[in-house]
Design an enzyme around this catalytic site. Structure first.
Site, mmCIF file in Angstrom:
data_model
loop_
_atom_site.group_PDB
_atom_site.id
_atom_site.type_symbol
_atom_site.label_atom_id
_atom_site.label_comp_id
_atom_site.label_asym_id
_atom_site.label_seq_id
_atom_site.Cartn_x
_atom_site.Cartn_y
_atom_site.Cartn_z
ATOM 1 N N GLN A 238 26.989 39.084 38.898
ATOM 2 C CA GLN A 238 28.268 38.781 39.539
ATOM 3 C C GLN A 238 29.328 38.459 38.477
ATOM 4 O O GLN A 238 30.518 38.488 38.759
ATOM 5 C CB GLN A 238 28.121 37.603 40.514
ATOM 6 C CG GLN A 238 27.277 37.942 41.730
ATOM 7 C CD GLN A 238 27.147 36.829 42.767
ATOM 8 O OE1 GLN A 238 26.073 36.632 43.318
ATOM 9 N NE2 GLN A 238 28.218 36.108 43.059
ATOM 10 N N CYS A 386 29.755 30.084 49.008
ATOM 11 C CA CYS A 386 30.785 29.049 49.099
ATOM 12 C C CYS A 386 31.116 28.639 47.677
ATOM 13 O O CYS A 386 30.448 29.044 46.746
ATOM 14 C CB CYS A 386 30.295 27.832 49.872
ATOM 15 S SG CYS A 386 28.896 26.999 49.134
#
Ligand code: FES
Ligand code: FES
Lengths: 801, 164
Positions: A238, A386
């Site tokens: 990521q 989140c």
């Protein structure tokens, strides 16, 4: 002069396909034809495979490892153990939190399925044989599973390597199994709020251990070109640029000799932020063997080793006046970090952004204290869709405000309206030090109440209760904090958390943009192009967006914590604005007027007062390579590194209605209404898709996902047989809605949305389940709300049969 | 381990290869034939990412040995486009209805939906949901996948009616 001169303004807007339109995604065309390129699709000449020998024990001493039989098998090329990595000093690696983590178990194993040896072979099957044939002799040690026992005097000491240290990277410790204590807020003021309060409530709230479980597991292909001394590392990253820096720091290879490529990624949700043992071992193996080495974890490896999320044992307390206006909040947390403190998060604080725990409410005093401990479980954790620790914080406050509502006898919507930060208070400084950029919580909740016919729902519930039926209505009126982040608060390895965009306009008016983030399904190729299209007046279709190759993209900190739009999206707008500023100079030269005589309109500059005298961006692009004014460099490109001045604070109002079967404990989500406010909306279709997906994940967490352990530390149910991933059958239908409160500090006013539905969804569903039992005196029920647990609640209340 | 010769038809082409008896069909398709559309998400027949069409049935190719597919007729997502190369109704539906995000489940979903529509050309929403229950998606929340399948059903039914 232009091919678009005959078009109306609306037609020109439509041709651009910029911010606000639900254009179809550029990336789809390859995926729907099976032409994505995920890491396991990478196939390099001479490529071999690697996989781990894993520990069956949660806590044990390694007496010996015998690799001879394994190495003798046909197709097995090498077996690495900690002793092989030791001379390279790679048997341990540093974690972002200042702790260290074993790459291959060094003398001891600390959790079940921990990596013990790495077998490399010609194909996947030969490697499996090789893994089976490695013989490890263990001496079993007592496992520490319950974090509440971690700090007991007689608790087994887990981390002998750091037992004597008084600090493992995040401040003073008070026990060999203790990692840190972190506190924030004014304790005295908060205590005072409680001592004088008309009403106080307290609840033990456990946010269970879950896993992001993207459909594609983690993996990599490492390839060393020994002649050039260059390492290429493909992987499920990521944050590819950060991985390059980490690889350079721990391997000693110079950073310019390392190329990290994140190809297409099959979902991340936080799972693919961290640096895992597999990446290190594949890298060492390719350096040793000189052949490309692929490592791809199995689903069981994924669920049991590479990152978990939550595992927060929280105690929440609220103080309030008799009308339910909150005067104080106190939270104590025991955080189970597993065997190594390797949480993947960018903030300077050990509990991330947990101090967003005051939520959407104007709370005058609050105090939070968090203790982190080691246990014999997989290390971590990560933020599962989140910002780090925001879901935990939001769940805590959203549960507690319901507990308070029940205590004072105020409706659960009304108590929220009474406590919300008011629109005129923005920018709002919370008592735990955040500055909320913008919000309008009352409008959002009122819109939801109207849309669902809230009054009628409560009436229906009252009727049902009379008949002994269970129906629950749950809210979440959450505030997220995303867009990490301002470099004064956030860094990774000391690198500020900016992000970046480089745009090049080609002579014929098409463009390529490269960014430091990395999509895992969020649709960046589409949405970034829309931002640039609007800023530059070039059609989205003519703008290629690239990410994930550190050789070509500018340095950025990656995609997680909903930071792509707030940070890299801002960089895209700012880079485009630099280009437009230069374009204006060129246009003035082309039209032989002063720069100040020009005004911008959709896709061109016009001479003020002479609307027929125009230069379109496409024309300017050509001129940039042909005849620029004196003193100006030719070409049309720009790069921007954007360090955000603040976080962004998306919010939402969710309402969930459930029916509970008291005889089976089954919970049916009858209705779910999700209103999100993420500021300026770039592509409504993609936003809705993100909300659907996040809500489905929230549903999984609230209703069934859980990683549990037996008393010996054996992980239970780390396969898709047991770990609950909702199918299309269980997943509810989602209704979406929105308000738009732009961020005042973001160049286009956007806030980010991908994670809001997870943050709000879990609380809304859980609150609905508890609400179904509220009239029976129930104030809290621990997640996940499986039929068995819910039925046990019914049984305890004497309504189970 | 000894390898056996296997022959099958994949996406209309006759193919041959060699396979150990334990080689899974998914690995044969991906590693031997280079058809990387079908994906691996679990290897335990739960996720459906590896779904292909085998002799008129949806199968999870992680749970079939390559040698078991001897003589079979297999279609993968790479064989789904129309004969003229244009997108099939299902592929178009997934794109138009935003039925995918990361795309990892998509090849399996499309193959499963393809068989579903052969079995039931006019499925209700509940039938679609039940029909794709063996295929997991972590990104979309399924709502738009359901719409995508419906889009394809409508388009195919329209074409059928027009032809009649
Ligand atoms: S990989 Fe075959 S079902 Fe998951
Ligand atoms: S689109 Fe990512 S798993 Fe379905």
């Amino acid at each position: 002069m232009s091919d678009t001169t005959e078009m109306t303004l609306e037609q020109r807007e439509a041709t651009i396909g910029g911010i606000g339109c639900s254009r179809r995604r550029k990336e789809d065309i390859r995926f729907i034809q099976g032409k994505g390129n995920y890491v396991d699709d990478v196939k390099l000449p001479g490529q071999v495979f690697g996989d781990f020998v894993r520990s069956p024990h949660a806590h044990a001493r390694i007496k010996s490892i015998d690799t001879e039989k394994s190495k003798a098998l046909p197709g097995v090329l090498a077996v690495l153990t900690a002793d092989d990595l030791k001379p390279l000093n790679l048997h341990w690696m540093p974690t972002l939190a200042g702790d260290s983590q074993a790459v291959l178990a060094d003398e001891k194993v600390h959790f079940q399925n921990q990596e013990v040896a790495f077998v490399i072979g010609e194909d996947r099957y030969a490697v499996s044989d090789g893994v089976q044939a490695v013989e490890v002799d263990y001496e079993d040690l007592p496992a520490l599973v319950d974090p509440k026992r971690a700090l007991a005097k007689d608790a087994p000491v887990l981390r002998e390597d750091v037992a004597a240290k008084d600090n493992v990277g995040q401040g003073p410790r008070k026990h060999p199994n203790h990692i840190f204590t972190w506190d924030i807020g004014d304790k005295g003021e908060t205590d005072q709020a409680f001592s004088g309060a008309a009403v106080t409530v307290k609840e033990e709230i456990f946010y269970h251990r879950v896993h992001p479980c993207p459909l594609e597991p983690c993996g990599c292909v490492a390839s060393m070109d020994k002649i050039k001394g260059e390492l290429t590392l493909y992987g499920t990253f990521q944050a590819p640029h950060v991985i390059r820096t980490v690889v350079s720091l721990i391997s000693g290879l110079p950073e310019h000799k390392i190329r990290v490529i994140a190809p297409d990624i099959g979902g991340g949700f936080g799972n693919k932020v961290g640096a895992y043992a597999g990446y290190v071992c594949a890298t060492v193996a390719t350096i040793v063997l000189g052949r490309p080495v692929k490592w791809v974890e199995s689903r069981i490896d994924n669920l049991s080793t590479t990152s978990f999320a939550r595992d927060y044992h929280m105690t929440g307390e609220l103080a309030a006046d008799k009308d339910g206006r909150i005067t104080g909040l106190r939270v104590n947390v025991l955080a189970d970090h597993g065997a190594f403190n390797s949480h993947a998060q960018p903030s300077k604080w050990p509990a991330g952004f947990f101090n967003i725990v005051t939520g959407s409410y104007d709370i005058p005093a609050a105090y939070v204290s968090v203790d982190g401990v080691y246990t014999n479980k997989a290390p971590g954790g990560v933020a599962y869709r989140c910002s780090f620790r925001v879901t935990e914080a939001s769940y805590l406050i959203e549960r507690m405000i319901d507990v308070l509502a029940q205590k004072v006898g105020v409706d659960k919507a009304e108590i929220r309206l009474r406590n919300f930060v008011k629109p005129e208070q923005f920018p709002y400084k919370s008592c735990l030090d955040w500055e909320y950029d913008s919000g309008d919580y009352h409008t959002a909740l009122n819109k939801v109440l109207d849309a669902v016919g809230y009054k009628a729902l409560r009436e229906e519930q009252a009727e049902k209760r009379k008949r002994g039926e269970l129906m629950g209505i749950g809210f979440a009126t959450f505030t997220e904090i995303v867009g990490a982040g301002p470099s004064r608060n956030c860094d990774i390895l000391g690198i500020g958390m900016f992000d970046s965009c480089e745009i090049r306009i080609h002579p014929t008016g098409s463009a390529v943009a490269r960014l430091g983030t990395k999509s895992q399904g969020q649709g960046h190729e589409t949405t970034y192009a829309q931002i640039i299209a609007t800023e530059l007046g070039l059609p989205s279709d003519d703008i290629t967006v690239e990410e994930g190759d550190t050789d070509t993209a500018p340095y950025g900190l990656g995609t997680y914590g909903s930071r792509s739009t707030p940070v890299a999206g801002a960089a895209a707008a700012q880079a485009a604005r630099k280009i437009r500023a230069k374009a204006q100079k060129i246009a003035a030269h082309m039209l032989e007027v002063a720069e100040g005589d020009l005004e911008w309109e959709i896709d061109r500059f016009k001479v003020k007062g002479l609307p027929e005298k125009t230069a379109t961006m496409k024309q300017i692009a050509f001129a940039a390579y042909q005849s620029v004014p004196e003193g100006l460099e030719p070409g049309l490109e720009a790069v921007n590194y954007y360090d955000p001045p603040n976080f962004t604070y998306p919010f939402g109002a969710y309402l969930c209605v459930v029916d509970v079967d008291r005889l089976t404990g089954e919970v049916k989500v009858r209705r779910f209404y999700a209103l999100d406010d993420c500021g300026t909306r770039i592509n409504p279709m993609i936003i809705e898709g993100q909300v659907h997906g996040g809500l489905a994940e929230a549903f999984g967490i609230a209703m069934g996902q859980e990683l549990t352990f037996d008393e010996n530390g054996n992980i239970q149910g780390a396969s898709l047989m047991d770990y609950f991933l909702p199918t299309a059958v269980e997943t509810p239908v989602w209704e979406t809605d929105h308000t738009v409160t732009p961020s005042p500090h973001h160049p286009i006013g956007a806030k980010g949305v991908g994670e809001s539905p997870n943050v709000g969804g879990v609380s809304a569903i859980s609150n609905a389940v508890v609400d179904a039992f509220a009239h029976l005196g129930v104030t809290h029920m621990p997640m996940p709300h499986t039929p068995w647990r819910v039925w046990k609640q019914c049984e305890a209340l004497g309504i189970g049969e | 381990m000894n390898k056996t010769a296997v022959k099958m038809t994949v996406n209309g082409q006759a193919v041959e290869g060699k396979a150990e008896p334990r080689l899974l069909l998914i690995h044969f398709l991906r590693d031997e034939l280079g058809l990387t559309g079908p994906h691996v998400g679990c290897e335990t027949s739960h996720c459906g990412a590896c779904t292909v069409d085998l002799d008129g049935k949806s199968v999870k190719s992680c749970t079939v040995f390559a040698v078991q597919a001897e003589g079979a007729n297999i279609t993968t997502v790479e064989g789904m486009a129309n004969a003229d190369g244009s997108l099939s109704a299902l592929q178009e539906g997934f794109m138009q209805e935003h039925g995918l995000q990361c795309g990892y489940c998509t090849p399996g979903m499309i193959m499963r939906a393809h068989r579903l529509l052969q079995e039931n050309p006019n499925p209700s929403e509940a039938e679609i949901r039940m029909g794709i229950a063996g295929n997991l998606c972590r990104c979309t929340g399924y709502q738009n996948i359901v719409k995508a399948v419906r889009y394809a059903a409508d388009k195919l039914n329209g074409q059928r009616e027009a032809a009649e």
